[in-house]
Scaffold this motif. Structure first.
Motif, PDB file in Angstrom:
ATOM      1  N   GLY A  23       1.047  -1.035   0.407  1.00 35.28           N
ATOM      2  CA  GLY A  23       0.079   0.333   0.526  1.00 35.28           C
ATOM      3  C   GLY A  23       1.252   0.877   0.301  1.00 35.28           C
ATOM      4  O   GLY A  23       1.451   0.892   0.193  1.00 35.28           O
ATOM      5  N   MET A  24       0.228   2.743   0.167  1.00 36.87           N
ATOM      6  CA  MET A  24       1.204   3.578  -0.857  1.00 36.87           C
ATOM      7  C   MET A  24       0.389   4.362   0.497  1.00 36.87           C
ATOM      8  O   MET A  24      -0.831   4.405   0.821  1.00 36.87           O
ATOM      9  N   GLY A  25       0.819   5.956   0.961  1.00 38.16           N
ATOM     10  CA  GLY A  25       0.310   6.732   1.913  1.00 38.16           C
ATOM     11  C   GLY A  25       0.918   7.694   1.314  1.00 38.16           C
ATOM     12  O   GLY A  25       1.572   8.597   0.727  1.00 38.16           O
ATOM     13  N   TRP A  26       0.496   9.308   1.365  1.00 38.46           N
ATOM     14  CA  TRP A  26       0.455  10.082   1.438  1.00 38.46           C
ATOM     15  C   TRP A  26       0.667  10.874   3.163  1.00 38.46           C
ATOM     16  O   TRP A  26      -0.779  11.133   3.179  1.00 38.46           O
ATOM     17  N   THR A  55      -4.175   6.780   2.586  1.00 29.14           N
ATOM     18  CA  THR A  55      -3.907   5.732   2.123  1.00 29.14           C
ATOM     19  C   THR A  55      -4.793   5.220   1.199  1.00 29.14           C
ATOM     20  O   THR A  55      -5.917   5.780   1.245  1.00 29.14           O
ATOM     21  N   ILE A  56      -3.360   4.203   0.370  1.00 23.87           N
ATOM     22  CA  ILE A  56      -4.450   3.294  -0.416  1.00 23.87           C
ATOM     23  C   ILE A  56      -3.653   1.910  -0.154  1.00 23.87           C
ATOM     24  O   ILE A  56      -2.364   1.599  -0.237  1.00 23.87           O
ATOM     25  N   SER A  57      -4.337   1.513  -0.089  1.00 26.62           N
ATOM     26  CA  SER A  57      -4.090  -0.910  -0.330  1.00 26.62           C
ATOM     27  C   SER A  57      -3.248  -0.839  -1.908  1.00 26.62           C
ATOM     28  O   SER A  57      -3.415   0.128  -2.459  1.00 26.62           O
ATOM     29  N   TRP A  58      -3.020  -1.941  -1.345  1.00 30.93           N
ATOM     30  CA  TRP A  58      -1.642  -2.466  -2.985  1.00 30.93           C
ATOM     31  C   TRP A  58      -2.521  -2.947  -4.078  1.00 30.93           C
ATOM     32  O   TRP A  58      -2.228  -2.852  -5.035  1.00 30.93           O
ATOM     33  N   SER A  59      -3.708  -2.935  -3.820  1.00 36.11           N
ATOM     34  CA  SER A  59      -4.867  -3.525  -4.714  1.00 36.11           C
ATOM     35  C   SER A  59      -5.433  -2.127  -5.566  1.00 36.11           C
ATOM     36  O   SER A  59      -6.239  -2.093  -6.546  1.00 36.11           O
ATOM     37  N   GLY A  60      -5.817  -1.366  -5.098  1.00 38.67           N
ATOM     38  CA  GLY A  60      -6.079  -0.079  -5.113  1.00 38.67           C
ATOM     39  C   GLY A  60      -7.837   0.084  -4.524  1.00 38.67           C
ATOM     40  O   GLY A  60      -8.664   0.661  -4.569  1.00 38.67           O
ATOM     41  N   GLY A  61      -8.067  -1.385  -3.707  1.00 38.85           N
ATOM     42  CA  GLY A  61      -9.236  -1.551  -3.356  1.00 38.85           C
ATOM     43  C   GLY A  61      -9.947  -0.813  -2.392  1.00 38.85           C
ATOM     44  O   GLY A  61     -11.351  -0.308  -2.060  1.00 38.85           O
ATOM     45  N   SER A  62      -8.459  -0.043  -1.325  1.00 39.65           N
ATOM     46  CA  SER A  62      -9.367   0.527   0.068  1.00 39.65           C
ATOM     47  C   SER A  62      -8.376   1.734  -0.103  1.00 39.65           C
ATOM     48  O   SER A  62      -7.492   1.797  -0.259  1.00 39.65           O
ATOM     49  N   ALA A  63      -8.950   2.191   0.313  1.00 41.50           N
ATOM     50  CA  ALA A  63      -8.764   3.908   0.681  1.00 41.50           C
ATOM     51  C   ALA A  63      -8.629   4.913   2.684  1.00 41.50           C
ATOM     52  O   ALA A  63     -10.459   4.702   2.558  1.00 41.50           O
ATOM     53  N   TYR A  64      -7.999   5.571   2.591  1.00 40.87           N
ATOM     54  CA  TYR A  64      -8.597   5.864   4.335  1.00 40.87           C
ATOM     55  C   TYR A  64      -8.307   7.915   3.513  1.00 40.87           C
ATOM     56  O   TYR A  64      -6.921   7.759   2.791  1.00 40.87           O
ATOM     57  N   TYR A  65      -9.043   8.614   4.271  1.00 41.05           N
ATOM     58  CA  TYR A  65      -8.829   9.603   4.598  1.00 41.05           C
ATOM     59  C   TYR A  65      -9.164  10.705   5.817  1.00 41.05           C
ATOM     60  O   TYR A  65      -9.432  10.318   6.677  1.00 41.05           O
ATOM     61  N   THR A 110      -8.455  12.931  -3.165  1.00 44.31           N
ATOM     62  CA  THR A 110      -9.222  11.523  -3.216  1.00 44.31           C
ATOM     63  C   THR A 110      -6.969  11.179  -4.537  1.00 44.31           C
ATOM     64  O   THR A 110      -6.591  11.539  -5.382  1.00 44.31           O
ATOM     65  N   ILE A 111      -7.505   9.505  -3.524  1.00 45.29           N
ATOM     66  CA  ILE A 111      -6.287   9.215  -3.474  1.00 45.29           C
ATOM     67  C   ILE A 111      -6.101   7.855  -4.574  1.00 45.29           C
ATOM     68  O   ILE A 111      -7.363   7.232  -4.589  1.00 45.29           O
ATOM     69  N   SER A 112      -5.366   7.245  -5.490  1.00 46.02           N
ATOM     70  CA  SER A 112      -5.383   6.391  -6.507  1.00 46.02           C
ATOM     71  C   SER A 112      -3.987   6.279  -7.444  1.00 46.02           C
ATOM     72  O   SER A 112      -3.115   6.818  -6.238  1.00 46.02           O
ATOM     73  N   ARG A 113      -4.088   5.111  -7.761  1.00 50.27           N
ATOM     74  CA  ARG A 113      -2.374   4.659  -7.834  1.00 50.27           C
ATOM     75  C   ARG A 113      -3.144   3.954  -9.516  1.00 50.27           C
ATOM     76  O   ARG A 113      -4.157   3.288  -9.604  1.00 50.27           O
ATOM     77  N   ASP A 114      -1.905   3.534  -9.798  1.00 56.31           N
ATOM     78  CA  ASP A 114      -1.771   3.106 -11.214  1.00 56.31           C
ATOM     79  C   ASP A 114      -0.764   1.937 -11.253  1.00 56.31           C
ATOM     80  O   ASP A 114       0.351   2.817 -11.616  1.00 56.31           O
ATOM     81  N   ASN A 115      -0.987   0.753 -10.826  1.00 58.52           N
ATOM     82  CA  ASN A 115       0.044   0.242 -10.744  1.00 58.52           C
ATOM     83  C   ASN A 115       1.252  -0.725 -12.235  1.00 58.52           C
ATOM     84  O   ASN A 115       2.269  -1.216 -12.192  1.00 58.52           O
ATOM     85  N   ALA A 116       0.407  -0.130 -13.291  1.00 59.73           N
ATOM     86  CA  ALA A 116       1.503  -0.704 -14.351  1.00 59.73           C
ATOM     87  C   ALA A 116       2.234   0.555 -14.383  1.00 59.73           C
ATOM     88  O   ALA A 116       3.245   0.286 -15.587  1.00 59.73           O
ATOM     89  N   LYS A 117       2.222   2.069 -13.856  1.00 54.23           N
ATOM     90  CA  LYS A 117       2.817   3.146 -13.970  1.00 54.23           C
ATOM     91  C   LYS A 117       3.770   3.080 -12.782  1.00 54.23           C
ATOM     92  O   LYS A 117       4.432   4.278 -12.478  1.00 54.23           O
ATOM     93  N   ASN A 118       3.289   2.633 -11.885  1.00 57.58           N
ATOM     94  CA  ASN A 118       4.720   2.539 -10.463  1.00 57.58           C
ATOM     95  C   ASN A 118       4.273   3.527  -9.864  1.00 57.58           C
ATOM     96  O   ASN A 118       5.428   4.591  -9.402  1.00 57.58           O
ATOM     97  N   THR A 119       3.031   4.063 -10.821  1.00 54.69           N
ATOM     98  CA  THR A 119       2.799   5.823  -9.705  1.00 54.69           C
ATOM     99  C   THR A 119       1.199   5.659  -8.827  1.00 54.69           C
ATOM    100  O   THR A 119       0.248   5.070  -8.675  1.00 54.69           O
TER     101      THR A 119
END
Length: 125
Positions: free
Chosen positions: A33-36, A50-60, A69-78
């Motif tokens: 997972g990742m966090g700001w 924060t956002i989980s490793w899959s992107g399926g769960s977020a916390y604010y 809004t937090i989001s992630r693109d696992n294909a772009k490692n971003t």
């Protein structure tokens, strides 16, 4: 060890929007997972989202709910942080963060294994 590089900070006016990006390298991005977090002058570093490793769960954090809004693109490692309706109290250095453990999402500073260099966000009134 994960290397993190943020971008997208700047000076904006209250009510404006801004998007931060954080590019990661060094470990399989989809395995953690990742966090700001952010830190304002004279204040402790606090979790923003924060956002989980899959992107399926977020916390604010309470102060940004409904605006960020937090989001992630696992294909772009971003991971991204879209910030809307910015307020002067959002002014801070923003850091992205990766956890110490695989499949874990950092929620507090003690969970963090790697920090980005930080990007300044300044919101004028």
């Amino acid at each position: 060890q994960v290397q993190l590089v943020e971008s997208g900070g700047g000076l904006v006016q209250a009510g404006d929007s801004l998007r931060l990006s954080c590019a990661a390298s060094g470990r399989t991005f989809s395995s953690y997972g990742m966090g700001w977090f952010r830190q304002a002058p004279g204040k402790e570093r606090e979790v923003v989202a924060t956002i989980s490793w899959s992107g399926g769960s977020a916390y604010y954090g309470d102060s940004v709910k409904g605006r960020f809004t937090i989001s992630r693109d696992n294909a772009k490692n971003t991971v991204y942080l879209q910030m809307s309706n910015l307020k002067p109290e959002d002014t801070a250095v923003y850091y992205c963060a990766a956890p110490l453990r695989t499949y874990f999402t950092p929620r507090i500073a003690a969970d963090v294994g790697s920090w980005g260099q930080g990007t300044q966000v300044t919101v004028s009134s």
